[in-house]
Design a protein around this motif. Structure first.
Motif, PDB file in Angstrom:
ATOM      1  N   LEU A  89       0.708  -1.001  -0.319  1.00  0.00           N
ATOM      2  CA  LEU A  89       0.031  -0.149  -0.112  1.00  0.00           C
ATOM      3  C   LEU A  89       1.008   0.849  -0.064  1.00  0.00           C
ATOM      4  CD1 LEU A  89      -2.379  -0.929   3.132  1.00  0.00           C
ATOM      5  CD2 LEU A  89      -2.872  -1.777   0.284  1.00  0.00           C
ATOM      6  N   TYR A 122      -2.347   1.350  -4.024  1.00  0.00           N
ATOM      7  CA  TYR A 122      -2.065  -0.390  -3.980  1.00  0.00           C
ATOM      8  C   TYR A 122      -0.815   0.241  -4.766  1.00  0.00           C
ATOM      9  CZ  TYR A 122      -2.369  -5.024  -5.204  1.00  0.00           C
ATOM     10  OH  TYR A 122      -1.938  -6.975  -5.529  1.00  0.00           O
ATOM     11  N   ASP A 124       1.619  -1.594  -7.124  1.00  0.00           N
ATOM     12  CA  ASP A 124       1.372  -2.116  -8.276  1.00  0.00           C
ATOM     13  C   ASP A 124       1.872  -1.613 -10.008  1.00  0.00           C
ATOM     14  OD1 ASP A 124       0.520  -4.656 -10.465  1.00  0.00           O
ATOM     15  OD2 ASP A 124      -0.159  -5.621  -9.397  1.00  0.00           O
ATOM     16  N   ASP A 129       0.070   1.846 -10.306  1.00  0.00           N
ATOM     17  CA  ASP A 129      -0.551   2.273  -8.665  1.00  0.00           C
ATOM     18  C   ASP A 129      -1.806   2.817  -8.505  1.00  0.00           C
ATOM     19  OD1 ASP A 129       2.018   1.332  -8.106  1.00  0.00           O
ATOM     20  OD2 ASP A 129       2.251   3.770  -7.681  1.00  0.00           O
ATOM     21  N   ILE A 132      -7.257   3.378  -4.164  1.00  0.00           N
ATOM     22  CA  ILE A 132      -7.640   1.823  -3.846  1.00  0.00           C
ATOM     23  C   ILE A 132      -9.012   2.255  -2.260  1.00  0.00           C
ATOM     24  CG2 ILE A 132      -6.513   0.274  -4.902  1.00  0.00           C
ATOM     25  CD1 ILE A 132      -5.984  -0.390  -2.298  1.00  0.00           C
ATOM     26  N   HIS A 136     -10.750  -2.343  -0.776  1.00  0.00           N
ATOM     27  CA  HIS A 136      -9.533  -2.803  -1.280  1.00  0.00           C
ATOM     28  C   HIS A 136      -8.491  -3.492  -0.719  1.00  0.00           C
ATOM     29  CE1 HIS A 136     -11.647  -0.316  -4.544  1.00  0.00           C
ATOM     30  NE2 HIS A 136     -12.429  -1.923  -4.460  1.00  0.00           N
ATOM     31  N   ALA A 137      -7.971  -2.694  -0.019  1.00  0.00           N
ATOM     32  CA  ALA A 137      -6.584  -2.805   1.014  1.00  0.00           C
ATOM     33  C   ALA A 137      -6.486  -4.256   1.574  1.00  0.00           C
ATOM     34  CB  ALA A 137      -6.346  -1.545   1.802  1.00  0.00           C
ATOM     35  N   LEU A 140      -6.678  -6.289  -0.810  1.00  0.00           N
ATOM     36  CA  LEU A 140      -4.627  -6.843  -1.275  1.00  0.00           C
ATOM     37  C   LEU A 140      -4.524  -6.592  -0.338  1.00  0.00           C
ATOM     38  CD1 LEU A 140      -5.914  -3.752  -3.963  1.00  0.00           C
ATOM     39  CD2 LEU A 140      -6.107  -6.632  -4.573  1.00  0.00           C
ATOM     40  N   SER A 141      -4.405  -7.681   0.080  1.00  0.00           N
ATOM     41  CA  SER A 141      -3.231  -6.818   1.301  1.00  0.00           C
ATOM     42  C   SER A 141      -3.281  -7.624   2.906  1.00  0.00           C
ATOM     43  CB  SER A 141      -2.653  -5.448   2.213  1.00  0.00           C
ATOM     44  OG  SER A 141      -3.332  -5.317   3.383  1.00  0.00           O
TER      45      SER A 141
END
Ligand code: UDP
Length: 237
Positions: A89, A122, A124, A129, A132, A136-137, A140-141
């Motif tokens: 993040l 995010y 990526d 990036d 989010i 989502h955070a 995705l983590s």
């Protein structure tokens, strides 16, 4: 001190530290990149400036009780840090509107944010990036909802402390990006770097930009403005 290369990013190389399990050597490169790597250049001496500035900032934060991965500066371009697993993040804190938020939400440049605004991206490169939300955070983590609250609290606290530090050297901290990492103990600490690559820093009097925007926008000499930040930080102690 270095054993083997673990990872190479756009601005740093990460090595394991010889005979020091749980510690890493961060080696700052001279590369500058912007717009997700589309604009690139090499500035001889940038690695030293980023290492010096980031080391000083992490030290100042530690003196104010903010835990981070930072252990010590090893030499001009390298620092020793605690090994963490980086949480994917980018935590952006904004005190004034500029950059992506002005375009994304049509907010007028320099609009003050009170309280400061926090945004999550995010981490990526392939996805550029994306911005989010909290759900989502969590998806995705591997952080828990409570840890996300803790991360945002830490980011607000870092902002409060850094705003004061920079104000004392006549600089407005406009916005910045933080990254956090998980230690083997499970604790989450501040990680990565804090430098003019990751912060927007404007001279409080002249409003001159003293950060990577001079490179992004081609409006000034990156080495000169980074040197200016370092000199002002050095004059504090
Ligand atoms: N930032 C960063 N790394 C990134 C994206 C942003 O360090 O990959 C920092 C940037 O220097 C600024 C803040 O985060 O201090 C907010 O950046 P913004 O979202 O406005 O992005 P930009 O305008 O650079 O696209």
């Amino acid at each position: 001190m270095k054993a083997y290369l673990l990872y190479e990013g756009k601005a740093k190389r990460v090595y394991t530290a010889k005979e020091q399990p749980g510690q890493l050597v961060l080696s700052y490169k001279n590369d500058a990149t912007a717009f997700n790597g589309e604009k690139k250049a090499i500035f001889s001496g940038k690695g030293r400036l980023n290492n010096e500035i980031s080391s000083r900032v992490f030290k100042l934060l530690q003196e104010k009780g903010i835990a981070s991965h930072f252990i010590e500066k090893l030499n001009e371009t390298e620092q020793l840090v605690r090994q963490t697993e980086i949480i994917p993040l980018e935590v952006v804190v904004r005190n004034q509107a500029t950059g992506s938020i002005t375009k994304r939400l049509g907010i007028e440049e320099k609009t003050p944010f009170t309280p400061p605004l926090i945004e999550l991206f995010y981490k990526d490169d392939e996805l550029g990036d994306p911005l989010i939300n909290d759900d989502h955070a969590l998806l995705l983590s591997d952080i828990s909802a409570a840890e996300l609250v803790e991360i945002k609290e830490k980011a607000r606290h870092v902002n409060k402390q850094l705003k004061e530090v920079f104000a004392s050297i006549n600089i407005a901290l406009v916005d910045f990006k933080l990254e956090f990492g998980r230690l083997a103990s499970g604790d989450i600490v501040l990680a990565d770097e804090i430098s003019p690559d990751t912060c927007r820093l404007w001279d409080s009097t002249t409003k001159e930009k003293l950060d990577k925007d001079v490179f992004r926008q081609g409006t000034g000499d990156l080495l000169e403005v980074y040197q200016e930040i370092l000199q002002r930080l050095e004059a504090m102690s």
